[in-house]
Design an enzyme around this catalytic site. Structure first.
Site, PDB file in Angstrom:
ATOM      1  N   ASN A 208       9.560 -11.411  -0.663  1.00 27.85           N
ATOM      2  CA  ASN A 208       8.452 -11.826  -0.807  1.00 27.85           C
ATOM      3  C   ASN A 208       7.946 -12.267  -2.030  1.00 27.85           C
ATOM      4  O   ASN A 208       8.661 -11.754  -2.903  1.00 27.85           O
ATOM      5  CB  ASN A 208       7.098 -10.921  -0.019  1.00 27.85           C
ATOM      6  CG  ASN A 208       7.101  -9.508  -0.650  1.00 27.85           C
ATOM      7  OD1 ASN A 208       6.795  -9.583  -1.855  1.00 27.85           O
ATOM      8  ND2 ASN A 208       7.413  -8.572   0.109  1.00 27.85           N
ATOM      9  N   ASP A 276       7.117  -6.384   6.367  1.00 31.85           N
ATOM     10  CA  ASP A 276       6.890  -5.655   7.779  1.00 31.85           C
ATOM     11  C   ASP A 276       8.032  -5.614   8.457  1.00 31.85           C
ATOM     12  O   ASP A 276       8.026  -4.657   9.661  1.00 31.85           O
ATOM     13  CB  ASP A 276       5.847  -6.394   8.283  1.00 31.85           C
ATOM     14  CG  ASP A 276       4.425  -6.283   7.465  1.00 31.85           C
ATOM     15  OD1 ASP A 276       4.117  -5.219   6.950  1.00 31.85           O
ATOM     16  OD2 ASP A 276       3.685  -7.160   7.421  1.00 31.85           O
ATOM     17  N   PRO A 304       9.460   0.956   9.069  1.00 28.87           N
ATOM     18  CA  PRO A 304       8.538   1.875   9.087  1.00 28.87           C
ATOM     19  C   PRO A 304       7.275   1.664   8.055  1.00 28.87           C
ATOM     20  O   PRO A 304       7.480   0.868   7.176  1.00 28.87           O
ATOM     21  CB  PRO A 304       9.165   3.030   8.514  1.00 28.87           C
ATOM     22  CG  PRO A 304      10.340   2.448   7.875  1.00 28.87           C
ATOM     23  CD  PRO A 304      10.832   1.266   8.589  1.00 28.87           C
ATOM     24  N   PHE A 324      -2.929  -0.492  -0.543  1.00 29.37           N
ATOM     25  CA  PHE A 324      -3.576  -2.025  -0.936  1.00 29.37           C
ATOM     26  C   PHE A 324      -3.349  -2.715   0.247  1.00 29.37           C
ATOM     27  O   PHE A 324      -2.747  -2.631   1.267  1.00 29.37           O
ATOM     28  CB  PHE A 324      -2.541  -2.914  -2.224  1.00 29.37           C
ATOM     29  CG  PHE A 324      -2.947  -2.144  -3.382  1.00 29.37           C
ATOM     30  CD1 PHE A 324      -2.483  -0.844  -3.840  1.00 29.37           C
ATOM     31  CD2 PHE A 324      -3.443  -2.855  -4.276  1.00 29.37           C
ATOM     32  CE1 PHE A 324      -2.748  -0.439  -5.281  1.00 29.37           C
ATOM     33  CE2 PHE A 324      -3.834  -2.595  -5.596  1.00 29.37           C
ATOM     34  CZ  PHE A 324      -3.146  -1.073  -6.181  1.00 29.37           C
ATOM     35  N   LYS A 338      -7.837  -1.769   8.138  1.00 34.54           N
ATOM     36  CA  LYS A 338      -6.690  -1.375   7.626  1.00 34.54           C
ATOM     37  C   LYS A 338      -6.587   0.387   7.276  1.00 34.54           C
ATOM     38  O   LYS A 338      -5.838   1.000   7.524  1.00 34.54           O
ATOM     39  CB  LYS A 338      -5.921  -2.228   6.706  1.00 34.54           C
ATOM     40  CG  LYS A 338      -4.360  -2.239   6.302  1.00 34.54           C
ATOM     41  CD  LYS A 338      -4.211  -3.168   5.376  1.00 34.54           C
ATOM     42  CE  LYS A 338      -3.541  -4.575   6.348  1.00 34.54           C
ATOM     43  NZ  LYS A 338      -3.362  -5.399   5.500  1.00 34.54           N
TER      44      LYS A 338
HETATM   45  N1  CTP Z   1       2.682  -0.636   3.556  1.00 33.16           N
HETATM   46  C1  CTP Z   1       3.579   0.248   3.634  1.00 33.16           C
HETATM   47  N2  CTP Z   1       4.668   0.207   4.534  1.00 33.16           N
HETATM   48  C2  CTP Z   1       4.562  -0.987   5.530  1.00 33.16           C
HETATM   49  C3  CTP Z   1       3.742  -2.131   5.278  1.00 33.16           C
HETATM   50  C4  CTP Z   1       2.855  -2.024   4.323  1.00 33.16           C
HETATM   51  O1  CTP Z   1       3.544   1.377   2.850  1.00 33.16           O
HETATM   52  N3  CTP Z   1       5.820  -1.071   6.102  1.00 33.16           N
HETATM   53  C5  CTP Z   1       1.505  -0.644   2.833  1.00 33.16           C
HETATM   54  C6  CTP Z   1       1.583  -1.349   1.583  1.00 33.16           C
HETATM   55  O2  CTP Z   1       2.102  -0.925   0.428  1.00 33.16           O
HETATM   56  C7  CTP Z   1       0.039  -1.601   1.351  1.00 33.16           C
HETATM   57  C8  CTP Z   1      -0.651  -1.176   2.657  1.00 33.16           C
HETATM   58  O3  CTP Z   1       0.358  -0.794   3.603  1.00 33.16           O
HETATM   59  O4  CTP Z   1      -0.445  -0.334   0.560  1.00 33.16           O
HETATM   60  C9  CTP Z   1      -0.955  -2.386   3.417  1.00 33.16           C
HETATM   61  O5  CTP Z   1      -0.072  -3.742   3.011  1.00 33.16           O
HETATM   62  P1  CTP Z   1      -0.417  -5.085   3.794  1.00 33.16           P
HETATM   63  O6  CTP Z   1       0.734  -5.769   3.569  1.00 33.16           O
HETATM   64  O7  CTP Z   1      -1.514  -5.568   3.396  1.00 33.16           O
HETATM   65  O8  CTP Z   1      -0.590  -4.667   5.353  1.00 33.16           O
HETATM   66  P2  CTP Z   1       0.090  -4.708   6.634  1.00 33.16           P
HETATM   67  O9  CTP Z   1       0.541  -3.195   7.165  1.00 33.16           O
HETATM   68  O10 CTP Z   1       1.337  -5.526   6.301  1.00 33.16           O
HETATM   69  O11 CTP Z   1      -0.738  -5.091   7.658  1.00 33.16           O
HETATM   70  P3  CTP Z   1      -1.146  -6.496   8.266  1.00 33.16           P
HETATM   71  O12 CTP Z   1       0.286  -6.959   8.851  1.00 33.16           O
HETATM   72  O13 CTP Z   1      -2.059  -6.428   9.377  1.00 33.16           O
HETATM   73  O14 CTP Z   1      -1.570  -7.403   7.249  1.00 33.16           O
END
Ligand code: CTP
Length: 398
Positions: A208, A276, A304, A324, A338
């Site tokens: 990303n 994700d 995870p 974040f 969230k």
């Molecule tokens: N995060 C994490 N592990 C993941 C995904 C996200 O630790 N597998 C953490 C990121 O570092 C950030 C927060 O979760 O602090 C939110 O990340 P974001 O990408 O905004 O959220 P998502 O969990 O991807 O949720 P969504 O798909 O609903 O946007």
């Protein structure tokens, strides 16, 4: 920054010993007094004369110099310093430290001391990777020794990889952080940063646009308030800061493992843009076109959630867990949801829609969401966001 401090510098026997001379100069320029100990092997690389000339003090080389108590004894020598810095910390010196051996002046005073120790490892890449060195490093870190470096790069022996001693400026920054009297001194803060790379096959990956700028700025701000920072980073564009413990990972699963290995910590700030999904059917060898015009079907598996895993730990949870939220619409509503879903304490929400220029840019406009409500901060440089957030973290941990 080091005015009035006394540093005891142990110079081990490696080609990087020449960099210790520059380090002495930097320590003194920063206001510190430097007492030096040169191991027998160290003296093969730099001369006692050049060390003492730069330090402006006698250099100690031999245990038995000190048995005459008219001289400073080794116990006193080891304890009169505010910080002991071992640079270069050779594989041999680290092995002695791990085992508690005391067969020369350097190892004896490292065993006799109750002062904080910072070690800058330097060795051949294979020695660095050897299981014996791994064990010794784990042991000295468990005993409270802080590490700076090593860096990755071309080595004096012609090989390439991790093992090159950290640059003197990085060692200086780490020493300053350890001696800082800032509001976070004595606290450990974990920061995740950068993107993750999820392999498709050995040569391709899914990534990303995260540059790692915000996580890096945060690590710097936390370091500058005196925290020990464990910086777990994916392959980011922005280089990691000096004076923090850098752990490099590639995938989300490796990031989770590194985070779990770094616990316990006082606070964890998850600024990484973790993928994700990973490719569940990643190929072991390069995917080839088969001539049929059909593209390979990638299957995805969910990664995870590192933030949620840490925030929901039953025991040993950091006192403060900050996430974040990168959103492109309904920023605050999504971020509030969230925070509740992941059960972290705070969420720093930002709008990453393409028009904002935030992802990969130098500025950020965030809303801080806590149990007490939400605060919209004006758009400002990512460095400034980091400083404000670090200050808030310091207040929360006080
Ligand atoms: N995060 C994490 N592990 C993941 C995904 C996200 O630790 N597998 C953490 C990121 O570092 C950030 C927060 O979760 O602090 C939110 O990340 P974001 O990408 O905004 O959220 P998502 O969990 O991807 O949720 P969504 O798909 O609903 O946007």
């Amino acid at each position: 920054m080091l005015g009035g401090k006394r540093i005891l510098l142990v110079i081990g026997g490696g080609i990087a010993a020449y960099k210790a001379l520059e380090l002495i100069r930097l320590f003194r320029k920063a206001g510190a007094a430097v007492t030096t100990v040169l191991t027998r092997a160290g003296a093969e690389f730099v001369t006692p004369l050049s060390v003492s000339a730069l330090a402006g003090e006698k250099v100690y080389t031999d245990l038995f110099d000190l048995t005459d108590e008219a001289e400073m004894g080794h116990i006193q020598l080891s304890r009169s310093a505010d910080l002991i810095v071992v640079a270069p910390a050779t594989a041999d010196l680290l092995a002695k430290m791990a085992q508690g051996r005391a067969d020369d002046l350097a190892s004896t005073l490292l065993l006799a001391t109750d002062t904080a120790v910072l070690a800058a490892p330097a060795m051949n890449v294979r020695m660095w990777g050897h299981p014996a060195t791994r064990r010794n490093l784990a042991q000295v870190q468990a005993d409270g020794v802080r590490l700076v470096g090593p860096d990755e790069g071309e080595m004096a022996c012609g090989e390439y990889g991790p093992g090159r001693m950290a640059e003197p400026v990085a060692i200086l920054a780490a020493a300053e952080a350890m001696l800082s009297q800032g509001p976070l001194s004595g606290k450990t803060v974990l920061v995740t940063s950068g993107p993750t790379h999820e392999p498709i096959d050995p040569v391709r990956y899914i990534a990303n646009r995260s540059s790692g700028a915000q996580g890096t700025a945060l690590a710097v701000a936390l370091r500058d308030l005196g925290a020990r920072v464990v910086f777990v980073t994916g392959p980011a564009e922005v280089p990691p800061p000096t004076g923090v413990d850098v752990i490099r990972v590639e995938t989300a699963r490796q990031m989770l493992e590194a985070v779990q290995a770094a616990l316990p910590v006082d606070a964890a700030v998850m600024a990484a843009a973790v993928a994700d999904w990973r490719v569940a059917n990643a190929a072991g060898s390069k995917l080839k076109k088969d001539g049929s015009g059909r593209a390979p079907a990638l299957e995805f598996a969910e990664n995870p959630d590192i933030l949620a895993t840490v925030a929901q730990m039953a025991t040993g949870r950091p006192r403060l867990v900050v996430g974040f939220a990168a959103e492109t619409d309904d920023v605050v509503a999504h971020a509030v949801a969230k925070r509740a879903r992941k059960r972290c304490d705070w969420i720093v929400a930002n709008d990453v829609s393409p028009g904002t220029g935030i992802m990969g840019g130098t500025e950020n406009a965030v809303v801080l969401i806590t149990a007490d409500g939400q605060e919209a901060w004006p758009r400002m440089a990512k460095d400034e966001v980091a400083r404000r957030l670090a200050q808030r973290i310091a207040e929360a941990l006080a």
